[in-house]
Enzyme design. Structure first.
Site, PDB file in Angstrom:
ATOM      1  N   GLY A 130       0.882  -1.168  -0.016  1.00  0.00           N
ATOM      2  CA  GLY A 130      -0.192   0.280  -0.032  1.00  0.00           C
ATOM      3  C   GLY A 130       0.808   1.360   0.062  1.00  0.00           C
ATOM      4  N   HIS A 133       2.489   4.678  -4.867  1.00  0.00           N
ATOM      5  CA  HIS A 133       3.273   5.745  -5.351  1.00  0.00           C
ATOM      6  C   HIS A 133       3.455   5.573  -6.841  1.00  0.00           C
ATOM      7  CE1 HIS A 133       6.649   3.265  -5.199  1.00  0.00           C
ATOM      8  NE2 HIS A 133       6.648   3.324  -3.763  1.00  0.00           N
ATOM      9  N   GLY A 173       5.815   4.474  -8.618  1.00  0.00           N
ATOM     10  CA  GLY A 173       6.567   3.300  -8.833  1.00  0.00           C
ATOM     11  C   GLY A 173       5.667   1.931  -8.757  1.00  0.00           C
ATOM     12  N   HIS A 174       4.727   2.100  -7.819  1.00  0.00           N
ATOM     13  CA  HIS A 174       3.481   0.990  -7.978  1.00  0.00           C
ATOM     14  C   HIS A 174       2.622   1.002  -8.968  1.00  0.00           C
ATOM     15  CE1 HIS A 174       4.107   1.533  -3.176  1.00  0.00           C
ATOM     16  NE2 HIS A 174       4.488   0.153  -3.672  1.00  0.00           N
ATOM     17  N   ASP A 187      13.699  -3.658  -5.796  1.00  0.00           N
ATOM     18  CA  ASP A 187      13.880  -4.617  -4.734  1.00  0.00           C
ATOM     19  C   ASP A 187      14.548  -5.869  -5.445  1.00  0.00           C
ATOM     20  OD1 ASP A 187      12.413  -3.463  -2.000  1.00  0.00           O
ATOM     21  OD2 ASP A 187      11.066  -2.985  -3.691  1.00  0.00           O
ATOM     22  N   ARG A 218       9.006   4.966   1.897  1.00  0.00           N
ATOM     23  CA  ARG A 218       9.701   5.360   2.985  1.00  0.00           C
ATOM     24  C   ARG A 218      10.222   6.968   2.778  1.00  0.00           C
ATOM     25  NH1 ARG A 218      11.193  -0.204   3.719  1.00  0.00           N
ATOM     26  NH2 ARG A 218      10.185  -0.859   5.786  1.00  0.00           N
TER      27      ARG A 218
HETATM   28  P1  AMP Z   1       6.119  -2.501  -1.458  1.00  0.00           P
HETATM   29  O1  AMP Z   1       4.778  -1.848  -1.277  1.00  0.00           O
HETATM   30  O2  AMP Z   1       7.046  -1.572  -1.207  1.00  0.00           O
HETATM   31  O3  AMP Z   1       6.194  -3.622  -1.208  1.00  0.00           O
HETATM   32  O4  AMP Z   1       6.280  -2.551  -3.254  1.00  0.00           O
HETATM   33  C1  AMP Z   1       5.344  -3.358  -3.804  1.00  0.00           C
HETATM   34  C2  AMP Z   1       6.078  -3.575  -5.283  1.00  0.00           C
HETATM   35  O5  AMP Z   1       6.415  -2.194  -5.830  1.00  0.00           O
HETATM   36  C3  AMP Z   1       7.452  -4.227  -4.939  1.00  0.00           C
HETATM   37  O6  AMP Z   1       7.441  -5.142  -6.163  1.00  0.00           O
HETATM   38  C4  AMP Z   1       8.615  -3.125  -5.455  1.00  0.00           C
HETATM   39  O7  AMP Z   1       9.580  -3.668  -5.710  1.00  0.00           O
HETATM   40  C5  AMP Z   1       7.669  -2.215  -6.161  1.00  0.00           C
HETATM   41  N1  AMP Z   1       8.405  -0.634  -6.217  1.00  0.00           N
HETATM   42  C6  AMP Z   1       8.531  -0.229  -5.268  1.00  0.00           C
HETATM   43  N2  AMP Z   1       8.943   1.126  -5.502  1.00  0.00           N
HETATM   44  C7  AMP Z   1       9.281   1.113  -6.567  1.00  0.00           C
HETATM   45  C8  AMP Z   1       9.864   1.704  -7.653  1.00  0.00           C
HETATM   46  N3  AMP Z   1      10.332   3.082  -7.521  1.00  0.00           N
HETATM   47  N4  AMP Z   1       9.969   1.693  -8.928  1.00  0.00           N
HETATM   48  C9  AMP Z   1       9.475   0.371  -9.424  1.00  0.00           C
HETATM   49  N5  AMP Z   1       8.885  -0.530  -8.630  1.00  0.00           N
HETATM   50  C10 AMP Z   1       8.889  -0.214  -7.258  1.00  0.00           C
END
Ligand code: AMP
Length: 515
Positions: A30, A33, A35-36, A152, A189
């Site tokens: 959740g 942003h 990226g998601h 990641d 973060r």
């Molecule tokens: P998280 O919510 O941080 O667990 O991220 C969920 C998914 O979004 C994971 O597969 C992350 O690698 C991907 N993700 C997070 N930040 C980015 C970003 N800046 N660019 C691309 N993918 C991202």
């Protein structure tokens, strides 16, 4: 868009959809942003339905970490997902996922070789927590494709291994890291950072950029590449580096020298905030994927592009012909899908691309040269029945990917950019209006002395074919989110070819995947 918090709700919803269609999963914690959003956009473009899971996974946080203050924003997450075309959000509680108040659960433990280095060394138990929850999500949702960010990178390598080791029928797709204009990798973060800290944090990406430039100038040695990065990181003492390493992107083992590709990864703290970033250092010639509706001129253009750029034309049609030959010669019934899948799995198919445009692709099955036989009318008549079989398609897509691994190929089809090579450096969606394609087809027919059909009838036929191609369950025609559309209505074949070559050169100049 629907929101589910329970397993029966989600499963019932998906059961209605499933019937052989592709289901994408984007697992997240959740606080969505951009990226998601890029993962979600790709999922929506590449699969028939997309599920986004939102779950702040307590198993992946150490007691000292930020679980309780991790940002949560379900309302805005919901709006973003709806606006991007997500079919369902799955937002379960910890109890629903069976990890309520007990540590007494079945855990998934990735190999130590993948978890002991990089972030694993600083976050004991983290990747076990990730693997345990992701496995549960995979089992609950049973997606056909799941999307993860390259940001990641360790997580990505671990999930890929997990899928292989547990024989899950899920394809893992990696998405490039999305960055702020400053270059800083977008992360949930980042909200913890003050304006001054945000500025300081850009030292990470700036250092990676230096390594990339040095790599493209020919540097391959670990020691040299790490020294360049370290020296630059030292300029900002507020960044407290936890690790800086050069490893193999799949095995995650440190490498002394980059042979094919290397993962340069950094993690550290700015204030209380832990940041990670990485870059893949890889030099390969591009993969060019050309998709589009029937009759847009794909095969002619693809061959010309390959010839002019000195790339290999990957003749996927020859592969389906080869399998058809294999089946016909084995005496199997053409509808015996399981037996055909078994036969193909045990066969050795070698495709040796032509080294000049006058030559044909050489095809060998179990060492026997069948190059000419696969072009016979008997094979031509049956090939579409074989190409319509899911297991055949899957096995040949695997073969195509192996052949494209080191790049330098041009491939055409309906789902090359969305399914076969979703990481292709250049994706073209070649199209023309149905009227224009009908005009071209009529001209061809008349030249062969087969006129007698009206332009309106041909247009209708083409529209019907487009509809069927876009809605078939296996390999539907689809434009990739990052494909460049080239409409050929008023262009000659030479002009279309030139246009694609210009796009290739432009990409080459930008080094394809620079930060
Ligand atoms: P998280 O919510 O941080 O667990 O991220 C969920 C998914 O979004 C994971 O597969 C992350 O690698 C991907 N993700 C997070 N930040 C980015 C970003 N800046 N660019 C691309 N993918 C991202």
């Amino acid at each position: 868009m629907q929101i589910f918090t329970t397993i029966p709700g989600l499963r019932t919803f998906l059961a209605d959809y499933r019937h052989d269609r592709s289901i994408a999963l984007v697992p997240t914690m959740g606080a969505l942003h951009k990226g998601h959003a890029s993962l979600i956009r790709r999922a929506v473009a590449e699969a028939e339905i997309t599920v986004v899971s939102i779950f702040v996974n307590p198993l992946q946080f150490a007691p000292t970490e930020d679980f309780s203050r991790y940002p949560r924003s379900l309302d805005s997450d919901r709006q973003l997902c709806a606006s991007l075309g997500v079919a369902a959000i799955f937002a379960p509680s910890a109890e629903t996922l069976g990890i309520g108040d007990s540590e007494d659960i079945t855990a998934v433990i990735p190999p130590i070789s993948l978890t002991s280095g990089l972030c694993g060394a600083f976050r004991p138990g983290h990747f076990q927590g990730v693997a345990t929850i992701v496995t549960r999500l995979f089992n609950i949702i049973a997606p056909t494709i799941a999307y993860f960010g390259e940001k990641d990178a360790q997580q990505l390598a671990i999930i890929r291994q997990l899928v292989r080791d547990l024989n899950l029928a899920i394809e893992i797709r990696a998405c490039a890291t999305v960055r702020e204009t400053s270059g800083l990798a977008v992360s949930s973060r980042n909200q913890y950072l003050s304006t001054a800290e945000r500025e300081k944090a850009t030292i990470i990406v700036k250092s990676l950029q230096l390594a990339l430039e040095s790599f493209h100038l020919g540097e391959r040695q670990r020691e040299k590449l790490l020294a360049i990065v370290q020296k630059n990181l030292d300029r900002v003492p507020e960044f407290r580096c936890q690790y800086l390493d050069l490893v193999h992107p799949q095995s995650l083992q440190p490498i002394e020298q980059i042979e094919t590709d290397g993962l340069l990864a950094i993690a550290g703290l700015i204030g209380q905030t832990r940041l990670i970033d990485n870059i893949i250092l890889r030099q390969r010639r591009a993969v060019i994927a050309i998709d589009g509706p029937a009759g847009a001129g794909k095969s002619t253009v693809t061959r010309l592009v390959a010839e002019k750029l000195g790339l290999t034309y990957l003749d996927t049609g020859a592969m389906y012909r080869a399998v058809t030959w294999l089946v016909v010669n084995s005496g199997l019934d053409l509808s015996a899908e399981a037996a055909i899948a078994e036969l193909l799995s045990l066969a050795k198919i070698a495709i040796i691309p032509a080294d000049s445009p006058e030559n044909v692709t050489i095809v060998k099955i179990n060492e026997q040269d069948v190059t000419l036989e696969i072009r016979s009318p008997a094979i031509t008549a049956q090939v579409s029945r074989i190409a319509a079989q899911k297991a055949v398609r899957q096995q040949l897509v695997t073969l195509q990917r192996e052949m494209g691994m080191s790049g330098g190929i041009v491939v055409e089809g309906r789902d090359i950019g969305t399914n076969v090579f979703p990481e292709a450096e250049l994706k073209i969606f070649l199209t023309a209006t149905p009227e224009e394609r009908a005009r071209r087809r009529l001209k061809d027919l008349e030249a062969q002395g087969n006129g007698g059909i009206s332009l309106a009838e041909l247009t209708q036929e083409i529209e019907k074919r487009d509809y069927l191609d876009s809605n078939r369950s296996l390999a539907p025609l689809r434009k990739a989110a990052d494909a460049i559309e080239v409409n050929t209505d008023h262009l000659s074949i030479a002009e279309v070819t030139e246009k694609i070559i210009a796009l290739y050169r432009q990409g080459e100049e930008n080094q394809w995947r620079s930060l």
